[in-house]
Scaffold this motif. Structure first.
Motif, PDB file in Angstrom:
ATOM      1  N   GLU A 152       0.840  -1.189   0.000  1.00 17.01           N
ATOM      2  CA  GLU A 152       0.000   0.000   0.000  1.00 17.01           C
ATOM      3  C   GLU A 152       0.872   1.234   0.000  1.00 17.01           C
ATOM      4  O   GLU A 152       1.942   1.256   0.604  1.00 17.01           O
TER       5      GLU A 152
ATOM      6  N   GLU B 134      -4.411   5.645   3.007  1.00 16.90           N
ATOM      7  CA  GLU B 134      -4.097   4.827   1.838  1.00 16.90           C
ATOM      8  C   GLU B 134      -4.493   5.555   0.555  1.00 16.90           C
ATOM      9  O   GLU B 134      -5.648   5.919   0.369  1.00 16.90           O
TER      10      GLU B 134
ATOM     11  N   HIS C 284      -2.924   1.011  -3.875  1.00 13.75           N
ATOM     12  CA  HIS C 284      -2.753  -0.365  -3.417  1.00 13.75           C
ATOM     13  C   HIS C 284      -2.372  -1.202  -4.632  1.00 13.75           C
ATOM     14  O   HIS C 284      -3.056  -1.149  -5.655  1.00 13.75           O
TER      15      HIS C 284
HETATM   16 MG    MG Z   1      -6.370  -1.568   0.160  1.00  8.93          MG
END
Ligand code: MG
Ligand code: ATP
Length: 601
Positions: free
Chosen positions: A230, A441, A444
């Motif tokens: 990530e 985040e 990813h």
């Molecule tokens: Mg994710």
């Protein structure tokens, strides 16, 4: 897929600016003086106040003109880097039939996170939360030979997730814009290369956007598979906790593995002994008691083995099953780590009714013996290795057993990462003590492997006419989230401060004064800027200069130009939104300087 990541310089100029001259007198924009009541984080507060986004429902937002420009600019950067690695853009619907998601089990696995709906004939549909199924089917539909591969496809599209906690405006929405791409390869080496290309493209995207971020190893989450990383933007307001070491290790807390000490010999260790330990249902009370009675040595919480009872349920399974988890008593259970460890099964703590149904569980005094005798699966922290001796529950009220040795007196069914990770714990790669930090985040990347190809039978016919099962990667960037993340990392108390690459305009030109000479002079300057290819946010409103200056700060275009009384003596004022620095610039040099600033990026 020969393309490599190219430099950003020649791509920084073109900008999404459909209206090169934007007159604020007619712009669909009303800035707000007050913070919205529901705003917890700076990006949310400022994006609403500056009139970039408006809330429609929890986690559902509209984009107003300036916001949409920033969003499109971010989107363009993402597209450029996807195209640069040879990924091809396509677009799927967001409204999808149930069947493909049923085939992979995700219709059930996603639980309440999916928006489900019915058509007039009663057929089941969903709003796509992510599109692995559709991409797999699309490739299966078009391709058949090994010669067709590899291929990388992507889309930039709204995704729908009924998030448990929509939060912080567009940061965690229920409708949000994602770039999702998928790679299809014949062999593992090909997948590794597609993954590497995406990793580099993502780094380039986030570098170009001027973000501070880390790349952390992640657990695979809802997908099952192998390599997964990530990209986390570093912000105090982040929801994700990650850990890092001085030696460069970085990982999601869920992905941290505990180095297990070497197993020891059980030879010659003292016999296990049950003790009457009245009123000691907590670790603290137990340790105090043991040290008070004097068993010839000093005990700490780390000498105790705490047994926590949970229940798990595999996706679609009707019944819960019990799970015992043993961990050193000085550590708390981290439910998120357990969730990651047992995924895709669900996990929950036991309630009173569960305890009532399992009378062999003596609350506060649970030991491995009763679990084994009743067929309860028992997993332990990796620190609980053969040859370690523990104080733990004797399965009888007010009783504990001392010197219960792992591998001699009890044998766990395996290990589980259930314990909290603490600052100072060793990094699993030996790179030093861990410390905690927070992030959001933003991307990813994930080697899916053959899960989806298996579900749909995606094969290529090999050179020997034998089928080869395709291996896949999936890669996501939160495009709308990035707008908030950039704002989160780049603002001050007066407002937003956009990096040039994504700013809603190149120049914010303020007309400071009502005199005809000032107005005419500013109009002429605006027209020259536009002729030089600059996009101009032109504050030609009939408002006080103070109001205009405050709005300019709030809106956050990187260069503010004030055309006021100075025009009479041939100067305008430049203000750098980031540094606050003001400079008098000769009118004749203004356009050239602004073009140079834009080109410098
Ligand atoms: Mg994710
Ligand atoms: P998170 O852990 O933040 O819930 P995720 O792991 O569910 O994200 P992915 O399925 O990996 O997210 O989606 C790819 C990207 O989409 C994420 O890296 C994130 O940037 C973005 N994203 C995910 N959920 C949301 C959301 N609810 N709102 C805005 N962006 C999101």
């Amino acid at each position: 897929m020969a393309a490599t990541v190219t430099g950003a310089t020649d791509r920084t100029r073109a900008r999404y600016a459909p209206f090169v001259l934007t007159r604020m007198s007619s712009l669909f924009l009303r800035t707000l003086r007050d913070d919205p009541a529901d705003a917890e984080v700076p990006s949310h507060r400022l994006l609403v106040r500056a009139g970039y986004v408006r809330r429609v429902a929890p986690g559902i937002y509209s984009w107003l003109p300036l916001g949409l420009r920033v969003l499109r600019n971010v989107e363009r950067v993402v597209r450029e880097e996807m195209d640069a690695i040879g990924a091809q853009e396509i677009q799927f619907p967001a409204l999808l039939p149930r069947e493909p998601y049923e085939a992979t089990g995700r219709w059930t696995e996603y639980g309440p996170t999916i928006f489900r709906l019915k058509d007039r004939k009663g057929g089941d549909y969903l709003l796509g939360p992510t599109h692995e199924e559709l991409f797999t089917l699309a490739v299966k539909g078009e391709y058949s030979s090994y010669k067709d591969y590899p291929v990388m496809l992507y889309q930039v599209q709204n995704k729908y997730r009924d998030e448990a906690r929509p939060r912080a405006g567009i940061l965690r929405g229920r409708e949000f814009l994602m770039k999702d791409s998928y790679s299809f390869d014949l062999a593992d080496e090909g997948l590794a290369e597609s993954y590497r290309l995406h990793r580099e493209a993502y780094a380039t995207i986030f570098d170009r956007l001027g973000l501070e971020y880390v790349i952390v190893s992640a657990v695979s989450g809802a997908m099952g598979g192998s390599a997964s990383e990530e990209f986390l933007a570093i912000t105090e307001t982040g929801e994700d906790t990650y850990v890092r070491s001085p030696g460069g290790y970085a990982a999601n807390v869920e992905a941290v593995t505990t180095p297990a000490p070497p197993a020891r010999s059980v030879e010659g260790l003292p016999e296990a002994q049950a003790h009457h330990t009245p009123d000691t249902p907590t670790i603290e009370s137990l340790v105090t008691f043991l040290n008070a009675v004097g068993l010839g040595r000093e005990f700490t919480a780390a000498d105790t083995l705490k047994n926590v009872l949970l229940k798990t349920r595999a996706p679609g399974a009707p019944e819960w099953s019990l799970l015992g988890v043993g961990l050193p008593g000085d550590r708390e259970v981290d439910l998120k780590r357990i969730e990651a460890a047992v995924h895709p099964a669900e996990v929950a703590l036991l309630d009173e009714a569960d305890f009532a149904r399992a009378p062999f569980l003596v609350k506060g005094y649970i030991g491995p013996a009763a679990l084994a005798a009743n067929g309860v699966r028992y997993l332990v922290d990796p620190r609980v290795v053969t040859g370690t001796a523990w104080v733990t529950g004797a399965d009888k009220i007010d009783h504990h057993v001392v010197d219960l040795v792992c591998g001699r007196d009890f044998t766990p069914d395996g290990t589980i990462e259930a314990a909290e990770v603490r600052p100072g714990d060793p990094a699993p790669d030996g790179s030093g003590p861990l410390e905690a930090a927070r992030g959001i985040e933003i991307g990813h990347i994930f080697q899916l492997g053959r899960k989806f190809a298996d579900a749909f039978g995606l094969d290529a016919l090999g050179p020997d006419s034998k089928p080869v099962r395709i291996t896949m990667g999936s890669y996501g960037v939160g495009v709308s989230r990035l707008v908030a993340v950039i704002a989160e990392q780049s603002h001050d108390s007066d407002g937003l401060i956009w990096p040039r690459l994504v700013a809603p305009a190149d120049v914010h030109l303020v007309v400071a004064g009502n005199a005809a000479e000032i107005r005419d002079g500013a109009e002429a300057l605006a027209a020259e800027c536009v002729a030089a290819g600059l996009s101009v946010l032109f504050d030609d409103r009939d408002a006080r200069p103070g109001v205009k200056f405050a709005d300019a700060e709030l809106i956050g275009v990187p260069t503010i130009v004030v055309a006021g009384r100075g025009l009479a003596s041939g100067v305008v004022e430049f203000k750098d939104r980031r540094t606050g620095e003001r400079t008098e610039v000769p009118r004749g040099e203004a356009v050239g300087r602004l073009a140079a600033l834009r080109d410098a990026g």
